[in-house]
Every structure is written in C-alpha cells, then in structure tokens.
Design a protein around this motif. Structure first.
Motif, short mmCIF file in Angstrom:
data_model
loop_
_atom_site.label_atom_id
_atom_site.label_comp_id
_atom_site.label_asym_id
_atom_site.label_seq_id
_atom_site.Cartn_x
_atom_site.Cartn_y
_atom_site.Cartn_z
N UNK A 215 0.83 -1.21 0.00
CA UNK A 215 0.00 0.00 0.00
C UNK A 215 0.87 1.26 0.00
N UNK A 216 2.00 1.21 0.71
CA UNK A 216 2.93 2.35 0.70
C UNK A 216 3.49 2.53 -0.72
N UNK A 217 3.86 1.42 -1.33
CA UNK A 217 4.40 1.49 -2.70
C UNK A 217 3.35 2.04 -3.66
N UNK A 218 2.13 1.60 -3.51
CA UNK A 218 1.05 2.07 -4.38
C UNK A 218 0.85 3.58 -4.22
N UNK A 219 0.94 4.07 -2.97
CA UNK A 219 0.79 5.50 -2.72
C UNK A 219 1.91 6.30 -3.38
N UNK A 220 3.06 5.68 -3.54
CA UNK A 220 4.21 6.34 -4.19
C UNK A 220 4.21 6.18 -5.70
N UNK A 221 3.17 5.55 -6.21
CA UNK A 221 3.07 5.36 -7.67
C UNK A 221 3.97 4.26 -8.20
N UNK A 222 4.24 3.26 -7.35
CA UNK A 222 5.15 2.17 -7.73
C UNK A 222 4.32 0.91 -8.04
N UNK A 223 4.67 0.27 -9.13
CA UNK A 223 4.03 -0.99 -9.54
C UNK A 223 4.94 -2.14 -9.14
N UNK A 224 4.35 -3.22 -8.62
CA UNK A 224 5.17 -4.36 -8.17
C UNK A 224 4.80 -5.61 -8.96
N UNK A 225 5.81 -6.22 -9.54
CA UNK A 225 5.68 -7.55 -10.14
C UNK A 225 6.27 -8.55 -9.14
N UNK A 226 5.48 -9.53 -8.73
CA UNK A 226 5.95 -10.53 -7.77
C UNK A 226 6.20 -11.85 -8.48
N UNK A 227 7.27 -12.53 -8.07
CA UNK A 227 7.64 -13.81 -8.68
C UNK A 227 7.85 -14.83 -7.56
N UNK A 228 7.10 -15.90 -7.60
CA UNK A 228 7.31 -17.01 -6.68
C UNK A 228 8.13 -18.09 -7.37
N UNK A 229 9.24 -18.49 -6.80
CA UNK A 229 10.11 -19.49 -7.43
C UNK A 229 10.10 -20.78 -6.62
N UNK A 230 9.97 -21.88 -7.31
CA UNK A 230 9.97 -23.18 -6.65
C UNK A 230 9.14 -24.17 -7.43
N UNK A 231 9.59 -25.39 -7.46
CA UNK A 231 8.87 -26.42 -8.19
C UNK A 231 7.56 -26.76 -7.47
N UNK A 232 6.75 -27.58 -8.10
CA UNK A 232 5.51 -28.05 -7.48
C UNK A 232 5.83 -29.30 -6.65
N UNK A 233 5.44 -29.28 -5.38
CA UNK A 233 5.71 -30.45 -4.54
C UNK A 233 6.91 -30.26 -3.65
N UNK A 234 7.93 -31.13 -3.83
CA UNK A 234 9.12 -31.08 -2.99
C UNK A 234 10.36 -30.77 -3.82
N UNK A 235 11.35 -30.17 -3.15
CA UNK A 235 12.59 -29.78 -3.83
C UNK A 235 13.78 -30.30 -3.05
N UNK A 236 14.86 -30.69 -3.74
CA UNK A 236 16.07 -31.18 -3.05
C UNK A 236 16.82 -30.01 -2.39
#
Length: 333
Positions: A215-236
């Motif tokens: 919300x602070x970022x939005x008030x400053x006119x900033x756009x956020x792209x979020x990226x979640x990294x990780x396979x589906x299930x379990x990872x080594x």
C-alpha cells in the motif's frame, strides 16, 4: 566545406576579424611608400618594360597572412553543423530488483540452485535494458540496498554477482524487501517506477506486513511484479551428514501465492510463478515487454564540430606565405 546549417559556439571571436581587415588596409595604404628609389639621369631606358608577375605577386605573402588569421578566428569561433536530426525514444523507467536470499534459496530444483538461477536471469534482464536506471535490494530477515538506482549496469552486475546467501540473518521479510525497494524509488521522477520482487517462501519476519508495504508502494506510484520461485511439490535441499558428506533432503515447497498475488493487485502489477529456470527466464522476458512502452520521444540535433577545415586552411596559408618569402620574394638585407 560545411553542412548547410551552421552555428558558432563562440561567435564573440568574430570581433577579432577587425585585425586582418586593418592589416590589409594598412598594407595597401603604405605600399607606395615602401619601395626602394633609384637615382638616374633619365628613365627612357625603362619605357616599354611591362611589370612581371613578381611585381603583382609581391602582395601575396601579406594577403596569405591575413587569410590565415581570418581562418584562425573562424576556427576559434567553433563552427558546428546541426543537420543530423534524430528521433530518440526514452523509456523513463526506474526498476528496483528485490531478491530473497534466505537459506531456502539454496534448494536445487533450479540449477545450480534457486539463488544462482535468479541472479543469472536477472543479469540477462539488466543487459536487455541499457537505458533504464536499475537498483538492487536483497532481503531475508532484514533487508538492505546492495546497489542504488544506476545506469552504470557494469557496476550493478558486479554487485549482483557478489550476492550470497548468509549476507543477512536468515528469514523471509517480504515487507522489508518491498519497503527498502520503495525507499529507493521514492525520490525518483521517472514516469514509471517498478519493483520486481522474487521470493521462494512465506513471510515470517519483519515488522512490516507485505500488504502494508504494498500500500505504501502504491501511494508512491510504484508498480510491483511478484515472482514465486519453486517447483511443485518437494525440492532437493543440500545438507551434510554426520561425517560432513553432502546429502539432500526433500523439502516441501511453500510459497504464499495469495500474498504475492495481493501485493501485485494492490499496486497494479502481476504475479508470476516460476517452476524452473526456463520459466523464470520467460517471466522476466514478459516483464521486459510489459515495461517497454515508449513514454517520451524527443527530436534533437547532434552537433558536429567543424573547426578543423578552417584550422587546416590557416596552416596551409601560413606555410605558403613562408615558402614565398623564403624562395620567391626574398628581401635583400
């Protein structure tokens, strides 16, 4: 000698043109008083003798000197051509990359691991945007600015390559990652301000909630792209056994996609899920295209210095004057 459109960067030097003009006026006024006299009983023997080319050419050295001085003055006035008009597009985008460096980023469902894969793909993204100011924020339990906004991408990439897990106490403070990146963009006057936030887990640290930071970022006119990294299930996930040998544990991948989606929605950005390095690369390519809109077009002329022909001409006339005085119009002592 010059292109049609010419401007002079220092036209005040043209006042010096009075010097060569005065030299010529002075010379031709006095020329009838600088000849040697011969006394004789009669001049009849000289009648019918026509003046030779040397008689008329004797003025050339002085004329050449005045021309050389004139050309020097023009060169000092710095003539510049300005015919080369160009259209230039400016992206006008400032981007802060916010990178999770918590211990879970060492999982090897991405090769060689999530952190190194994220760094490699982000560096490619940076190389594709040479005109943008880009900065780097890293976070785990705390956050800090690894590189402020800069167009010196060589420095940025060097600092990116120095990023390692363990630089900060372990944890995942997504709110801090957003807040620190937003503070980097707060004073920016760019038309478009963007945060690309990458994480592989859930918010479990920090005093600022991800939604509040968004919300602070939005008030400053900033756009956020979020990226979640990780396979589906379990990872080594790498570890060591009792004897110090490397072993792997299968760890369940937990990404708070709901929170990441909410962050993107609050700021007008988008949420992406990367399950391998190739999909992460495609996500950055998509963001690259989303942020390619041209927001400013300028027309300007590239000026070119044109003094050299005048300086060269002046040198040639000085040389001609010297040669004429030395070999053709030598004076008797």
């Amino acid at each position: 000698m010059l292109n049609a459109a010419v401007q002079f960067a220092q036209p005040e030097f043209f006042y010096l043109l009075i010097v060569p003009a005065g030299m010529l006026v002075y010379y031709f006024i006095r020329r009838n008083h600088i000849h040697a006299d011969l006394t004789g009983s009669t001049i009849s023997m000289f009648k019918g003798i026509k003046p030779g080319w040397r008689t008329y050419g004797r003025h050339l050295p002085y004329i050449f000197r005045a021309i050389a001085l004139t050309l020097m003055i023009i060169a000092l006035a710095r003539p510049q051509s300005s015919l080369n008009w160009e259209n230039v597009s400016t992206e006008g985008i400032d981007i802060a990359l916010s990178l999770d460096i918590s211990s879970s980023m060492l999982a090897e469902d991405f090769q060689p691991n999530r952190l190194e894969a994220a760094k490699d793909v982000a560096i490619q993204f940076i190389n594709n945007r040479p005109n943008d100011r880009i900065g780097l924020v890293v976070y785990s339990k705390e956050s800090f600015t690894q590189c402020p906004l800069t167009t010196d991408h060589a420095v940025l990439i060097n600092l990116f390559q120095d990023v390692k897990q363990g630089m900060i106490e372990d944890g995942t403070a997504i709110g801090y990652g957003i807040a620190t990146a937003a503070s980097r963009l707060k004073e920016s006057d760019a038309k478009s301000k963007v945060i690309i936030l990458l994480t592989d887990g859930e918010n479990n640290a920090g005093d600022i909630s991800p939604a509040t930071a968004a919300e602070i970022a939005q008030a400053l006119g900033i756009r956020i792209y979020t990226i979640g990294v990780g396979t589906i299930g379990k990872a080594p996930y790498p570890g060591t056994d009792f004897f110090g040998r490397k072993i792997y544990h299968e760890v369940e991948v937990k990404i708070d996609e709901e929170t990441l989606q909410r962050i993107a929605d609050i700021t007008g950005g988008r949420y992406f899920r990367a399950i391998n390095k190739n999909s992460l690369k495609q996500i950055y390519e998509e963001i690259d295209q989303l942020e390619k809109s041209k927001i400013e077009v300028k027309e300007y002329s590239r000026k070119k210095e044109e003094y050299f022909p005048f300086a060269l001409g002046a040198s040639l006339f000085i040389l001609l004057e010297f040669l004429l005085r030395l070999f053709v119009f030598r004076k008797i002592p």
